[in-house]
Design an enzyme around this catalytic site. Sequence first.
Site, PDB file in Angstrom:
ATOM      1  N   ASP A  80       0.859  -1.187   0.000  1.00 18.77           N
ATOM      2  CA  ASP A  80       0.000   0.000   0.000  1.00 18.77           C
ATOM      3  C   ASP A  80       0.897   1.241   0.000  1.00 18.77           C
ATOM      4  O   ASP A  80       1.856   1.308   0.784  1.00 18.77           O
ATOM      5  CB  ASP A  80      -0.848  -0.059   1.286  1.00 18.77           C
TER       6      ASP A  80
ATOM      7  N   THR B 255      -5.707   6.982  -0.077  1.00 17.99           N
ATOM      8  CA  THR B 255      -4.707   6.599  -1.088  1.00 17.99           C
ATOM      9  C   THR B 255      -4.202   7.808  -1.870  1.00 17.99           C
ATOM     10  O   THR B 255      -2.993   7.986  -2.036  1.00 17.99           O
ATOM     11  CB  THR B 255      -5.312   5.556  -2.056  1.00 17.99           C
TER      12      THR B 255
ATOM     13  N   THR C 211      -4.567  14.608 -13.264  1.00 13.63           N
ATOM     14  CA  THR C 211      -5.696  14.504 -14.201  1.00 13.63           C
ATOM     15  C   THR C 211      -6.250  15.885 -14.565  1.00 13.63           C
ATOM     16  O   THR C 211      -6.127  16.844 -13.791  1.00 13.63           O
ATOM     17  CB  THR C 211      -6.821  13.652 -13.550  1.00 13.63           C
ATOM     18  N   ASP C 212      -6.923  15.942 -15.715  1.00 12.37           N
ATOM     19  CA  ASP C 212      -7.593  17.194 -16.116  1.00 12.37           C
ATOM     20  C   ASP C 212      -8.762  17.524 -15.186  1.00 12.37           C
ATOM     21  O   ASP C 212      -9.248  18.651 -15.170  1.00 12.37           O
ATOM     22  CB  ASP C 212      -8.078  17.118 -17.566  1.00 12.37           C
ATOM     23  N   GLU C 213      -9.198  16.523 -14.402  1.00 12.28           N
ATOM     24  CA  GLU C 213     -10.384  16.763 -13.556  1.00 12.28           C
ATOM     25  C   GLU C 213     -10.092  17.747 -12.423  1.00 12.28           C
ATOM     26  O   GLU C 213     -11.011  18.249 -11.788  1.00 12.28           O
ATOM     27  CB  GLU C 213     -10.931  15.431 -13.033  1.00 12.28           C
TER      28      GLU C 213
ATOM     29  N   TYR D   5     -13.367  12.413  -6.010  1.00 12.33           N
ATOM     30  CA  TYR D   5     -12.168  11.880  -6.693  1.00 12.33           C
ATOM     31  C   TYR D   5     -11.273  13.031  -7.133  1.00 12.33           C
ATOM     32  O   TYR D   5     -10.071  13.062  -6.845  1.00 12.33           O
ATOM     33  CB  TYR D   5     -12.572  11.040  -7.916  1.00 12.33           C
TER      34      TYR D   5
ATOM     35  N   LYS E 163      -7.430  14.069  -5.974  1.00 14.67           N
ATOM     36  CA  LYS E 163      -6.310  14.180  -6.912  1.00 14.67           C
ATOM     37  C   LYS E 163      -5.710  15.592  -6.864  1.00 14.67           C
ATOM     38  O   LYS E 163      -4.505  15.777  -7.024  1.00 14.67           O
ATOM     39  CB  LYS E 163      -6.765  13.856  -8.347  1.00 14.67           C
TER      40      LYS E 163
ATOM     41  N   ASN F 280     -20.634  12.020 -24.934  1.00 14.94           N
ATOM     42  CA  ASN F 280     -20.701  10.603 -24.563  1.00 14.94           C
ATOM     43  C   ASN F 280     -21.584   9.793 -25.507  1.00 14.94           C
ATOM     44  O   ASN F 280     -21.265   8.660 -25.860  1.00 14.94           O
ATOM     45  CB  ASN F 280     -21.236  10.466 -23.139  1.00 14.94           C
TER      46      ASN F 280
ATOM     47  N   ARG G  44     -25.118  11.726 -12.884  1.00 12.90           N
ATOM     48  CA  ARG G  44     -24.152  11.722 -11.773  1.00 12.90           C
ATOM     49  C   ARG G  44     -24.214  13.081 -11.075  1.00 12.90           C
ATOM     50  O   ARG G  44     -24.172  14.114 -11.760  1.00 12.90           O
ATOM     51  CB  ARG G  44     -22.779  11.496 -12.405  1.00 12.90           C
TER      52      ARG G  44
ATOM     53  N   GLY H  55     -22.997  16.470  -9.512  1.00 12.23           N
ATOM     54  CA  GLY H  55     -21.756  17.242  -9.705  1.00 12.23           C
ATOM     55  C   GLY H  55     -21.050  16.922 -11.011  1.00 12.23           C
ATOM     56  O   GLY H  55     -19.867  17.218 -11.167  1.00 12.23           O
TER      57      GLY H  55
HETATM   58  P1  NAD Z   1      -6.831   1.973 -12.146  1.00  8.15           P
HETATM   59  O1  NAD Z   1      -7.923   2.067 -11.148  1.00  8.15           O
HETATM   60  O2  NAD Z   1      -7.000   1.111 -13.352  1.00  8.15           O
HETATM   61  O3  NAD Z   1      -5.495   1.455 -11.417  1.00  8.15           O
HETATM   62  C1  NAD Z   1      -5.129   1.888 -10.138  1.00  8.15           C
HETATM   63  C2  NAD Z   1      -4.040   0.949  -9.610  1.00  8.15           C
HETATM   64  O4  NAD Z   1      -3.603   1.462  -8.339  1.00  8.15           O
HETATM   65  C3  NAD Z   1      -4.537  -0.483  -9.351  1.00  8.15           C
HETATM   66  O5  NAD Z   1      -3.600  -1.420  -9.812  1.00  8.15           O
HETATM   67  C4  NAD Z   1      -4.664  -0.555  -7.837  1.00  8.15           C
HETATM   68  O6  NAD Z   1      -4.475  -1.863  -7.303  1.00  8.15           O
HETATM   69  C5  NAD Z   1      -3.563   0.404  -7.397  1.00  8.15           C
HETATM   70  N1  NAD Z   1      -3.796   0.978  -6.071  1.00  8.15           N
HETATM   71  C6  NAD Z   1      -4.939   1.554  -5.624  1.00  8.15           C
HETATM   72  N2  NAD Z   1      -4.780   1.934  -4.335  1.00  8.15           N
HETATM   73  C7  NAD Z   1      -3.504   1.630  -3.992  1.00  8.15           C
HETATM   74  C8  NAD Z   1      -2.730   1.791  -2.804  1.00  8.15           C
HETATM   75  N3  NAD Z   1      -3.254   2.356  -1.697  1.00  8.15           N
HETATM   76  N4  NAD Z   1      -1.436   1.382  -2.805  1.00  8.15           N
HETATM   77  C9  NAD Z   1      -0.889   0.802  -3.913  1.00  8.15           C
HETATM   78  N5  NAD Z   1      -1.582   0.583  -5.045  1.00  8.15           N
HETATM   79  C10 NAD Z   1      -2.862   1.005  -5.090  1.00  8.15           C
HETATM   80  O7  NAD Z   1      -6.480   3.472 -12.543  1.00  8.15           O
HETATM   81  P2  NAD Z   1      -5.965   4.065 -13.926  1.00  8.15           P
HETATM   82  O8  NAD Z   1      -7.121   4.427 -14.768  1.00  8.15           O
HETATM   83  O9  NAD Z   1      -4.898   3.199 -14.461  1.00  8.15           O
HETATM   84  O10 NAD Z   1      -5.331   5.442 -13.416  1.00  8.15           O
HETATM   85  C11 NAD Z   1      -3.962   5.507 -13.032  1.00  8.15           C
HETATM   86  C12 NAD Z   1      -3.618   6.929 -12.621  1.00  8.15           C
HETATM   87  O11 NAD Z   1      -3.862   7.813 -13.726  1.00  8.15           O
HETATM   88  C13 NAD Z   1      -4.465   7.466 -11.471  1.00  8.15           C
HETATM   89  O12 NAD Z   1      -3.633   8.225 -10.640  1.00  8.15           O
HETATM   90  C14 NAD Z   1      -5.500   8.355 -12.155  1.00  8.15           C
HETATM   91  O13 NAD Z   1      -5.931   9.380 -11.298  1.00  8.15           O
HETATM   92  C15 NAD Z   1      -4.686   8.893 -13.312  1.00  8.15           C
HETATM   93  N6  NAD Z   1      -5.465   9.292 -14.492  1.00  8.15           N
HETATM   94  C16 NAD Z   1      -6.353   8.424 -15.054  1.00  8.15           C
HETATM   95  C17 NAD Z   1      -7.049   8.793 -16.189  1.00  8.15           C
HETATM   96  C18 NAD Z   1      -8.021   7.835 -16.859  1.00  8.15           C
HETATM   97  O14 NAD Z   1      -8.702   8.220 -17.806  1.00  8.15           O
HETATM   98  N7  NAD Z   1      -8.110   6.570 -16.439  1.00  8.15           N
HETATM   99  C19 NAD Z   1      -6.865  10.073 -16.752  1.00  8.15           C
HETATM  100  C20 NAD Z   1      -5.945  10.942 -16.150  1.00  8.15           C
HETATM  101  C21 NAD Z   1      -5.244  10.529 -15.028  1.00  8.15           C
HETATM  102  P1  TYD Z   2     -15.862   7.823 -16.758  1.00  3.56           P
HETATM  103  O1  TYD Z   2     -15.310   6.760 -17.644  1.00  3.56           O
HETATM  104  O2  TYD Z   2     -16.368   7.432 -15.411  1.00  3.56           O
HETATM  105  O3  TYD Z   2     -14.736   8.937 -16.647  1.00  3.56           O
HETATM  106  P2  TYD Z   2     -14.819  10.425 -15.973  1.00  3.56           P
HETATM  107  O4  TYD Z   2     -16.026  10.541 -15.149  1.00  3.56           O
HETATM  108  O5  TYD Z   2     -13.584  10.404 -15.127  1.00  3.56           O
HETATM  109  O6  TYD Z   2     -14.765  11.376 -17.103  1.00  3.56           O
HETATM  110  O7  TYD Z   2     -17.054   8.544 -17.511  1.00  3.56           O
HETATM  111  C1  TYD Z   2     -16.854   9.191 -18.766  1.00  3.56           C
HETATM  112  C2  TYD Z   2     -18.133   9.899 -19.112  1.00  3.56           C
HETATM  113  O8  TYD Z   2     -19.173   8.923 -19.334  1.00  3.56           O
HETATM  114  C3  TYD Z   2     -18.652  10.790 -18.003  1.00  3.56           C
HETATM  115  O9  TYD Z   2     -19.252  11.963 -18.573  1.00  3.56           O
HETATM  116  C4  TYD Z   2     -19.713   9.969 -17.314  1.00  3.56           C
HETATM  117  C5  TYD Z   2     -20.283   9.137 -18.447  1.00  3.56           C
HETATM  118  N1  TYD Z   2     -20.788   7.795 -18.037  1.00  3.56           N
HETATM  119  C6  TYD Z   2     -22.084   7.406 -18.409  1.00  3.56           C
HETATM  120  O10 TYD Z   2     -22.827   8.156 -19.078  1.00  3.56           O
HETATM  121  N2  TYD Z   2     -22.505   6.164 -18.029  1.00  3.56           N
HETATM  122  C7  TYD Z   2     -21.733   5.325 -17.293  1.00  3.56           C
HETATM  123  O11 TYD Z   2     -22.205   4.193 -16.955  1.00  3.56           O
HETATM  124  C8  TYD Z   2     -20.409   5.733 -16.927  1.00  3.56           C
HETATM  125  C9  TYD Z   2     -19.513   4.842 -16.119  1.00  3.56           C
HETATM  126  C10 TYD Z   2     -19.982   6.991 -17.337  1.00  3.56           C
END
Ligand code: NAD
Ligand code: TYD
Length: 348
Positions: free
Chosen positions: A59, A98, A123-125, A148, A152, A247, A271, A273
């Site tokens: 962790d 985390t 992230t852009d969020e 979330y 971040k 979407n 959702r 917010g």
């Molecule tokens: P994911 O949920 O697929 O993977 C997260 C990984 O982190 C998993 O393997 C999980 O086991 C591990 N993890 C979670 N908590 C932990 C802890 N306490 N200690 C050690 N390991 C832990 O996420 P992802 O989509 O691959 O995202 C990876 C990173 O990129 C994140 O920081 C996310 O905020 C960032 N990010 C994601 C996106 C996207 O579109 N998915 C976009 C921009 C930034």
């Molecule tokens: P998501 O993949 O959860 O990424 P993020 O919220 O981080 O952008 O969702 C992408 C977009 O899709 C977001 O506008 C929410 C929408 N969405 C749905 O409409 N239905 C769904 O079941 C999910 C998971 C997301």
Amino acid sequence: MKLIVTGGAGFIGSNFIRYILARHPRYSIRNLDKLTYSGNLYTLRDVEKNRRYTFLRGDVCDRHKVQEAMRGVDAVVHFAAESHVDRSILDSTAFVKTNVLGTQCLLDAARHAGVKRFVLVSTDEVYGSAPSGEKFTEECLLAPNSPYAASKTGADLLARAYFRTYGFPVIITRCTNNYGPYQYPEKFIPLIVTRALQGQNIPVYGDGLQVRDWIHVTDHCAGLDAALHQGRDGEIYNLGAGNEWPNLEIARRILQLVGKPDSLLTYVQDRPGHDRRYALNSDKACRELNWAPKIALNDGLKQTVDWYLSNSEWIRRVTARVYRSYYRQQYERRDSTLAKVLNRGGKK
Ligand code: NAD
Ligand code: TYD
């Protein structure tokens, strides 16, 4: 170079490990991952025998484990996070632990171990919702709207503070929505693909006109590689793809690729917010890192759909444990019509 990748058993981290091992033949990688619901070693079965790769289960909040992991390491690329907005709305406790405390623990350990570069995958969020016609630059105000995104932002600002206060060599990247192989099917694109393949309804939040900028995970990995090697200490780099689509449009394109009808689309309660639009200006990364996304959305979507079609065993394994109960918890409360559909086995 000796690298620690945190969260390497997840979606982007696993793609990054593969990317680095293939492109940097002298690098070794230690993957520190807790293996939460979204991390799975089956995702990394093709690299586990590589002598330049080791796995350490732990962790990022565990100070002793993190200190042990840091020994002899040159650089850290920190992915580990709770990553799903909808889960953070149900309960944000793990997100704060985390994403904020875990990042602080890693930053401290890395600083004391004399790590020379720390890339925080943000992230852009963190910027919140982009007004129509505008794109966020790295200087824009941070205004996260989901738990979330707020967690971040906490990590992002801590990293910035470690550079300002201690001169610790941090680089922050802020990327848009990723898609591609190995993404856990709670996120929008793999959720659509996996449910459509089984002829199940696709939940569309609100009016479905929220806009996301979709980047293929390989383009994100290339941006992180560039930031790791060419980034300047203390700097922030936006990584966007310029693929802004509502979407509904994304869902329709995927249904077409899978060969399923639009009638699977089911409008459900929005959702809370919900950010209306994400959009980044990535000029700085293009200029300073010599980076640009290369994968066109239609090609990337097709490749992703094909990957899910040929990897049913991966889908079965990662969704075996907790996925179905999560799906019910998340979606039953959204819409009574949808709940009825789900209770009939998910078919429309
Ligand atoms: P994911 O949920 O697929 O993977 C997260 C990984 O982190 C998993 O393997 C999980 O086991 C591990 N993890 C979670 N908590 C932990 C802890 N306490 N200690 C050690 N390991 C832990 O996420 P992802 O989509 O691959 O995202 C990876 C990173 O990129 C994140 O920081 C996310 O905020 C960032 N990010 C994601 C996106 C996207 O579109 N998915 C976009 C921009 C930034
Ligand atoms: P998501 O993949 O959860 O990424 P993020 O919220 O981080 O952008 O969702 C992408 C977009 O899709 C977001 O506008 C929410 C929408 N969405 C749905 O409409 N239905 C769904 O079941 C999910 C998971 C997301």
